[in-house]
Design an enzyme around this catalytic site. Sequence first.
Site, short mmCIF file in Angstrom:
data_model
loop_
_atom_site.label_atom_id
_atom_site.label_comp_id
_atom_site.label_asym_id
_atom_site.label_seq_id
_atom_site.Cartn_x
_atom_site.Cartn_y
_atom_site.Cartn_z
N GLY A 16 -7.16 12.08 -0.56
CA GLY A 16 -6.04 11.37 -1.16
C GLY A 16 -5.94 11.66 -2.65
N VAL A 146 -9.82 7.09 -5.72
CA VAL A 146 -9.34 5.77 -6.14
C VAL A 146 -10.26 4.67 -5.62
CG1 VAL A 146 -6.92 6.47 -6.31
CG2 VAL A 146 -7.78 5.55 -4.15
N ASP A 147 -11.00 4.97 -4.55
CA ASP A 147 -11.86 3.95 -3.94
C ASP A 147 -13.09 3.63 -4.78
OD1 ASP A 147 -10.28 3.60 -1.64
OD2 ASP A 147 -11.16 5.37 -0.70
N ARG A 195 -11.03 1.06 2.17
CA ARG A 195 -11.39 1.00 3.59
C ARG A 195 -12.71 0.24 3.81
NH1 ARG A 195 -9.65 4.06 7.58
NH2 ARG A 195 -8.57 5.37 6.07
N LEU A 301 2.14 3.86 -3.93
CA LEU A 301 2.58 3.48 -5.27
C LEU A 301 1.40 3.29 -6.21
CD1 LEU A 301 5.34 0.86 -4.34
CD2 LEU A 301 5.64 3.29 -4.88
N GLN A 302 0.31 2.71 -5.69
CA GLN A 302 -0.82 2.40 -6.55
C GLN A 302 -1.54 3.66 -7.04
OE1 GLN A 302 -3.95 0.32 -4.00
NE2 GLN A 302 -2.51 1.00 -2.45
#
Length: 423
Positions: A16, A146-147, A195, A301-302
């Site tokens: 991602g 991003v996680d 997740r 969007l984030q």
Amino acid sequence: MPTRKPRNAFYAQSGGVTAVINASACGVIETCRKHKSRIGKVYAGRHGIVGALTEDLIDTSKEPAASIRALRHTPSGAFGSARYKLKKIEDNPAQYERLIEVFKAHDIGYFFYNGGGDSADTCLKVSQLAEKLGYPIQAIHVPKTVDNDLPITDCCPGFGSVAKYVAVSIREAGFDVASMAKTSTKVFVMEVMGRHAGWIAAAGGLASEKAGDAPHIILFPEITFDEERFCARVQECVEKYGYCAIVVSEGVKNSDGKFLSDAGLRDAFGHAQLGGVAPVIAQLIKSKLNYKYHWAVADYLQRAARHIASKVDVEQAYALGKAAVDLALKGHNSVMPTIVRTAHKPYKWKLGIAQLTDVANQEKMLPRDYITEDGFFITAKARRYLSPLIQGEDYPPYKNGLPQYVKLRNAPVRKKIRKTFVV
């Protein structure tokens, strides 16, 4: 004897994308261009490792310096990303033979792979080509996710900007709901990514600086969802503050260990394809408490919100791209540059290094002491960790009221291998 031409580099983006992954690309490419006597051209893989397997390469030398520089303020993956995981060399030698064939054809001696945990695994496998198949290559992983769940590094590029977006969004939504709650919406649910690890959800807590501020409740993957306790807390907030704003991670699970939003599908990495937990939570509130609600899923969007990126995040993303090249030039292989926090306040950091064997396929969960005892919010310790990562603004240039992002030419490299490879 004539001196040998410097070997070329391969760079690719995987998994991602984020608001700042292109800043890392900028760091890699600009640094390579400063060392032309050591590194030849930088070829980017179109859609990650798939571009290497299919010999679908992009010649970044065709891009002017201004375009590469503009990557620093452009979101998403400029060269295309992919979710594609290499099997073990023993299980699928044909993949690795193909990689070597492509690398030899284009004289690639450096491999820079920009991604998260699964991408670190791919980079680790490529780094073993010299040892297992006799092809010399230096593989350096450039961290991104991003996680925020990569081990060893203090934080991951991409996370700080998502954290800023989530905190700002829930604060603004909170003002909206508070103004309408008397006669309209009483509960707002915002779903964010995460997740297995609740880092992004936790960042929403930064918006609440005093009692009554949104969000009032955060639901983490690390805390088993208890329907009865949750509904009681929602009712308590509505009665006390007039409304309730909730941040929920997509990975929230029930007592059976099942995702509340599991759609029964799997992505290319074999992970559960989650179907949206916000409407599940909202419907529960409606059925149990009969409050009027609204819900939203931040979704892409984030992670694409470059207009509100954290300055700290942008600077770290670029620095890690540069550091990857510096490590390669020093002869390193199978490593990842990292962020090392040296002070909380004022926030200070430096670069470190991790072995890919310690990074690949590992997940860093949100520590339990970052979550309040009741499981519904963040602690002061979490706030101390999170707050520095969203600091500073790094706005892109604007024109006609809109951010101006670069679209690269992405000129293809002429193929040299007749045989095609199907992924």
